[in-house]
Design a protein around this motif. Sequence first.
Motif, mmCIF file in Angstrom:
data_model
loop_
_atom_site.group_PDB
_atom_site.id
_atom_site.type_symbol
_atom_site.label_atom_id
_atom_site.label_comp_id
_atom_site.label_asym_id
_atom_site.label_seq_id
_atom_site.Cartn_x
_atom_site.Cartn_y
_atom_site.Cartn_z
ATOM 1 N N LYS A 57 0.800 -0.832 -0.044
ATOM 2 C CA LYS A 57 0.140 -0.580 -0.152
ATOM 3 C C LYS A 57 0.989 1.382 -0.240
ATOM 4 O O LYS A 57 0.638 2.492 -0.759
ATOM 5 C CB LYS A 57 -1.020 -0.484 0.814
ATOM 6 N N ASN A 58 1.831 1.191 0.564
ATOM 7 C CA ASN A 58 3.604 2.832 0.932
ATOM 8 C C ASN A 58 3.973 1.559 0.689
ATOM 9 O O ASN A 58 4.426 1.878 2.177
ATOM 10 C CB ASN A 58 2.420 2.767 1.718
ATOM 11 N N PHE A 59 4.826 2.180 -0.051
ATOM 12 C CA PHE A 59 6.395 1.276 -0.480
ATOM 13 C C PHE A 59 7.344 1.839 0.610
ATOM 14 O O PHE A 59 7.897 2.073 0.752
ATOM 15 C CB PHE A 59 6.480 0.996 -2.506
ATOM 16 N N PHE A 60 7.139 3.358 -0.014
ATOM 17 C CA PHE A 60 8.278 4.493 0.721
ATOM 18 C C PHE A 60 8.579 4.235 1.530
ATOM 19 O O PHE A 60 9.887 4.408 2.668
ATOM 20 C CB PHE A 60 8.385 5.570 -0.223
ATOM 21 N N GLN A 61 6.955 4.583 2.854
ATOM 22 C CA GLN A 61 6.484 4.590 3.985
ATOM 23 C C GLN A 61 7.396 3.558 4.133
ATOM 24 O O GLN A 61 8.293 3.497 5.608
ATOM 25 C CB GLN A 61 5.430 4.778 4.481
ATOM 26 N N SER A 62 6.730 2.311 3.838
ATOM 27 C CA SER A 62 7.444 0.457 4.875
ATOM 28 C C SER A 62 8.692 -0.089 4.521
ATOM 29 O O SER A 62 9.234 0.457 5.490
ATOM 30 C CB SER A 62 6.714 -0.019 4.051
ATOM 31 N N PHE A 63 9.965 1.183 4.135
ATOM 32 C CA PHE A 63 10.822 0.929 3.324
ATOM 33 C C PHE A 63 11.462 2.286 4.008
ATOM 34 O O PHE A 63 12.942 1.130 4.453
ATOM 35 C CB PHE A 63 10.883 1.600 1.904
ATOM 36 N N PHE A 64 11.025 2.696 4.566
ATOM 37 C CA PHE A 64 12.499 3.634 6.224
ATOM 38 C C PHE A 64 11.296 3.117 6.997
ATOM 39 O O PHE A 64 12.802 3.064 8.021
ATOM 40 C CB PHE A 64 11.081 5.197 5.625
ATOM 41 N N LYS A 65 10.355 2.728 7.311
ATOM 42 C CA LYS A 65 10.005 1.688 8.739
ATOM 43 C C LYS A 65 10.745 0.935 8.741
ATOM 44 O O LYS A 65 11.263 0.618 10.012
ATOM 45 C CB LYS A 65 8.838 1.340 8.581
ATOM 46 N N LEU A 66 11.332 -0.246 8.015
ATOM 47 C CA LEU A 66 11.767 -1.701 8.231
ATOM 48 C C LEU A 66 13.373 -0.995 8.216
ATOM 49 O O LEU A 66 14.501 -1.881 9.144
ATOM 50 C CB LEU A 66 12.532 -2.565 6.747
ATOM 51 N N ARG A 67 14.059 0.164 7.763
ATOM 52 C CA ARG A 67 15.378 0.661 7.718
ATOM 53 C C ARG A 67 15.622 1.234 9.581
ATOM 54 O O ARG A 67 15.976 0.712 9.650
ATOM 55 C CB ARG A 67 15.261 1.726 6.989
ATOM 56 N N LYS A 68 14.564 1.782 9.860
ATOM 57 C CA LYS A 68 14.611 1.862 10.899
ATOM 58 C C LYS A 68 14.095 1.146 11.836
ATOM 59 O O LYS A 68 14.751 1.087 12.645
ATOM 60 C CB LYS A 68 13.284 3.195 10.979
ATOM 61 N N LEU A 69 13.826 0.247 12.078
ATOM 62 C CA LEU A 69 13.592 -1.067 12.525
ATOM 63 C C LEU A 69 14.924 -1.578 12.307
ATOM 64 O O LEU A 69 14.937 -2.431 13.951
ATOM 65 C CB LEU A 69 12.173 -2.020 11.756
ATOM 66 N N ILE A 70 15.498 -1.875 11.656
ATOM 67 C CA ILE A 70 16.689 -2.679 11.045
ATOM 68 C C ILE A 70 18.118 -1.668 12.079
ATOM 69 O O ILE A 70 18.683 -2.120 12.981
ATOM 70 C CB ILE A 70 17.690 -3.041 9.874
ATOM 71 N N LYS A 71 17.577 -0.374 12.292
ATOM 72 C CA LYS A 71 18.451 -0.090 12.603
ATOM 73 C C LYS A 71 18.543 0.170 14.153
ATOM 74 O O LYS A 71 19.127 0.037 15.313
ATOM 75 C CB LYS A 71 18.641 1.699 12.605
ATOM 76 N N LYS A 72 17.317 -0.616 14.803
ATOM 77 C CA LYS A 72 17.050 -0.144 16.361
ATOM 78 C C LYS A 72 17.097 -1.326 17.368
ATOM 79 O O LYS A 72 17.767 -1.591 17.754
ATOM 80 C CB LYS A 72 15.524 -0.222 16.558
ATOM 81 N N PHE A 73 16.755 -2.812 16.316
ATOM 82 C CA PHE A 73 17.889 -4.337 17.126
ATOM 83 C C PHE A 73 19.196 -4.105 16.508
ATOM 84 O O PHE A 73 19.133 -5.752 16.973
ATOM 85 C CB PHE A 73 16.336 -4.573 15.393
ATOM 86 N N ARG A 74 19.136 -4.074 15.546
ATOM 87 C CA ARG A 74 20.963 -4.079 15.393
ATOM 88 C C ARG A 74 21.156 -5.963 15.118
ATOM 89 O O ARG A 74 21.745 -6.438 16.151
ATOM 90 C CB ARG A 74 21.875 -3.230 16.294
ATOM 91 N N PRO A 75 19.864 -6.296 13.748
ATOM 92 C CA PRO A 75 20.556 -8.252 13.729
ATOM 93 C C PRO A 75 21.895 -8.425 14.284
ATOM 94 O O PRO A 75 22.413 -7.409 13.428
ATOM 95 C CB PRO A 75 18.873 -7.997 13.131
ATOM 96 N N ASP A 76 22.158 -9.300 14.497
ATOM 97 C CA ASP A 76 23.794 -10.047 13.934
ATOM 98 C C ASP A 76 23.329 -11.026 12.638
ATOM 99 O O ASP A 76 24.451 -11.409 11.649
ATOM 100 C CB ASP A 76 24.002 -11.058 15.005
ATOM 101 N N ILE A 77 22.490 -10.925 12.256
ATOM 102 C CA ILE A 77 21.758 -11.493 10.782
ATOM 103 C C ILE A 77 20.415 -11.027 10.429
ATOM 104 O O ILE A 77 20.109 -11.024 11.552
ATOM 105 C CB ILE A 77 21.649 -13.163 11.199
ATOM 106 N N VAL A 78 20.301 -11.349 9.321
ATOM 107 C CA VAL A 78 19.106 -10.664 8.597
ATOM 108 C C VAL A 78 18.642 -12.111 7.570
ATOM 109 O O VAL A 78 19.543 -11.998 6.848
ATOM 110 C CB VAL A 78 19.327 -9.394 8.238
ATOM 111 N N HIS A 79 17.844 -12.282 7.812
ATOM 112 C CA HIS A 79 17.334 -13.424 6.882
ATOM 113 C C HIS A 79 15.942 -13.457 6.189
ATOM 114 O O HIS A 79 14.940 -13.415 6.864
ATOM 115 C CB HIS A 79 17.433 -15.489 7.574
ATOM 116 N N SER A 80 16.179 -13.034 4.918
ATOM 117 C CA SER A 80 14.637 -12.847 3.949
ATOM 118 C C SER A 80 14.397 -13.866 3.571
ATOM 119 O O SER A 80 15.301 -14.591 3.113
ATOM 120 C CB SER A 80 15.147 -11.965 3.054
ATOM 121 N N HIS A 81 13.216 -14.325 3.570
ATOM 122 C CA HIS A 81 12.153 -15.545 3.040
ATOM 123 C C HIS A 81 11.635 -14.688 1.497
ATOM 124 O O HIS A 81 10.659 -14.159 1.556
ATOM 125 C CB HIS A 81 12.027 -16.763 3.620
#
Length: 357
Positions: A57-81
């Motif tokens: 529904k809102n690609f760019f807004q969701s893209f930046f939400k995901l970016r913010k989420l990754i920065k906050k979580f600071r994962p050792d592994i990102v595993h996409s499916h």
Amino acid sequence: MKILFVITQLGVGGAEKVTVNLAEEMSNLGHTVEIVSLIDIVEIATKIKVIKLNFNKNFFQSFFKLRKLIKKFRPDIVHSHCIHANVIVRLMRLTISFDKLISSAHSSNEAVGLIMKIYKYTNWLSDYNTNVSNQAVQIYYKNGYIKLNNMKVMYNSINLDDFKFQNFNRISYRKYFNIHENEKIMLSVGAFKEAKDYPNLIKSIFQLKKKYNLNNKLYIAGDGLLIDSIKELAINLGVENQVFFLGKRSDISKLMSMADIFVLSSSYEGLPTVLIEAIMGECVIVSTNCEGVGEILSDNRLIANVGSPSELADKIKLAVSFSNQEAKEHIANNLDYVVSKFCKEKIINSWLDLYES
């Protein structure tokens, strides 16, 4: 470790179940785990924290939400499916750094066109690419989506015990569905989408009736966009009294204990884990020769070519004609093979080795 799983959606499907199972196993081992669903579709219950986005529904807004989420979580592994999540997370890596990215495909044919071209040219952004069967990997290589040795085979993690045959379920469910003790019935499970090729299955039931005068009942558990057209096909072929549409179900393991024969009619797959589940439910297995089937079945007598209703009907006829002893031997051989090859602990350890490498 902190592991972030990213998947296109968490609707009811094989890839979705496998992703949730893997996330839960990692959590059980003490790792910090979260799941991101790129689309606001979450139909699988899980104890893992799930964050829903709205990429459709809102690609760019969701893209930046995901970016913010990754920065906050600071994962050792990102595993996409799955293809869309794989591409989006790879592109995300151009804007933000994280330690390791694993991109997992779950089929030999997840998409076509532009999205696969983007997938091909963003391979370098993943530390590892995986797929669920040797055949699926070979098809990705043949189609030019990956380079040789650029994709690992990683089998799906399945809790085999969840699908073990239960005689109580067999008795109670056959009574509920009014199935006679010696009546051999068939089961198929899966979403009503193109890959499952339900027209092939319905036509094979018609062929079974026409060629062999067999009226064995078929139960189909699943839902999806194509269900109405498949129901119409059953009516047009005059097999509507043999084919029973059960809709979306949460009792698949019990249905498998009820059934005698499980039929997979797919035109393509990655690794059809539903066959592993049906084997644990002690069903005789009839299948098309789609990707991954040869890596699950030790008994190949009941495998038909893809897209051949007549041949699939022949294999169902052979399965129906099995004596009790033949059925027991077929089931036992497949059980031994599956338990040795798809042991959950072995597969989880393989993922851990990849995460830690």
